[in-house]
Scaffold this motif. Structure first.
Motif, PDB file in Angstrom:
ATOM      1  N   ALA A  33       1.025  -1.180   0.064  1.00  0.00           N
ATOM      2  CA  ALA A  33      -0.162  -0.055  -0.209  1.00  0.00           C
ATOM      3  C   ALA A  33       0.974   1.359  -0.074  1.00  0.00           C
ATOM      4  N   MET A  34       0.132   2.222  -0.531  1.00  0.00           N
ATOM      5  CA  MET A  34       1.055   3.867  -0.443  1.00  0.00           C
ATOM      6  C   MET A  34      -0.288   4.510  -0.071  1.00  0.00           C
ATOM      7  N   GLY A  35       0.288   5.754   0.632  1.00  0.00           N
ATOM      8  CA  GLY A  35      -0.959   6.602   1.032  1.00  0.00           C
ATOM      9  C   GLY A  35      -0.292   7.968   1.291  1.00  0.00           C
ATOM     10  N   TRP A  36      -1.148   8.905   1.803  1.00  0.00           N
ATOM     11  CA  TRP A  36      -0.909  10.159   2.054  1.00  0.00           C
ATOM     12  C   TRP A  36      -1.402  10.440   3.372  1.00  0.00           C
ATOM     13  N   CYS A  95       3.951  11.344   2.304  1.00  0.00           N
ATOM     14  CA  CYS A  95       3.725  10.065   1.680  1.00  0.00           C
ATOM     15  C   CYS A  95       4.375   9.005   2.492  1.00  0.00           C
ATOM     16  N   ASN A  96       3.569   7.892   2.336  1.00  0.00           N
ATOM     17  CA  ASN A  96       3.794   6.687   3.106  1.00  0.00           C
ATOM     18  C   ASN A  96       3.775   5.528   2.133  1.00  0.00           C
ATOM     19  N   ASN A 108       7.168   0.344   7.282  1.00  0.00           N
ATOM     20  CA  ASN A 108       7.005   1.650   6.964  1.00  0.00           C
ATOM     21  C   ASN A 108       7.861   2.523   6.384  1.00  0.00           C
ATOM     22  N   SER A 109       7.738   3.302   5.421  1.00  0.00           N
ATOM     23  CA  SER A 109       8.896   4.218   4.916  1.00  0.00           C
ATOM     24  C   SER A 109       7.941   5.490   4.784  1.00  0.00           C
TER      25      SER A 109
END
Length: 120
Positions: A33-36, A95-96, A108-109
């Protein structure tokens, strides 16, 4: 390790639009997953929108119908299109990425953040 670099923040008037981008680079097995997320002064960091590797999405109630998250898996890039911006959207946007490990598990980054200011 993954490096995330955000871009696209700035100053915009209420009702305006901005598009944030976040590109992942470095050495990694896979990105799930990617997210804001965003954090306003004096407030806790909160999720804005998340997108899975298969394209499923989830939004905070406060941005539904105004923000759209998308990703380009070939470029390891996630975008956040923000329309009808309000002063309360003013925050530092992060951003994650949930990075999968080849041996199992994930970590997590986070990016450094990009400032979004909505003001007349």
């Amino acid at each position: 390790q993954v490096q995330l670099v955000e871009s696209g923040g700035g100053l915009v008037q209420p009702g305006g639009s901005l598009r944030l981008s976040c590109a992942a680079s470095g050495s990694f097995f896979t990105i799930n997953a990617m997210g804001w997320y965003r954090q306003a002064p004096g407030k806790q960091r909160e999720v804005v929108a998340i997108i899975g590797s298969g394209g499923w999405t989830n939004y905070a109630d406060s941005v539904k119908g105004r923000f759209t998250i998308s990703r380009d898996n070939a470029k390891n890039t996630v975008y956040l299109q923000m329309n009808s911006l309000k002063p309360e959207d003013t925050a530092l946007y992060y951003c994650n990425a949930v990075v999968g490990k080849q041996v199992g598990g994930s970590y997590n980054s986070w990016g450094q953040g990009t400032q979004v200011t909505v003001s007349s």
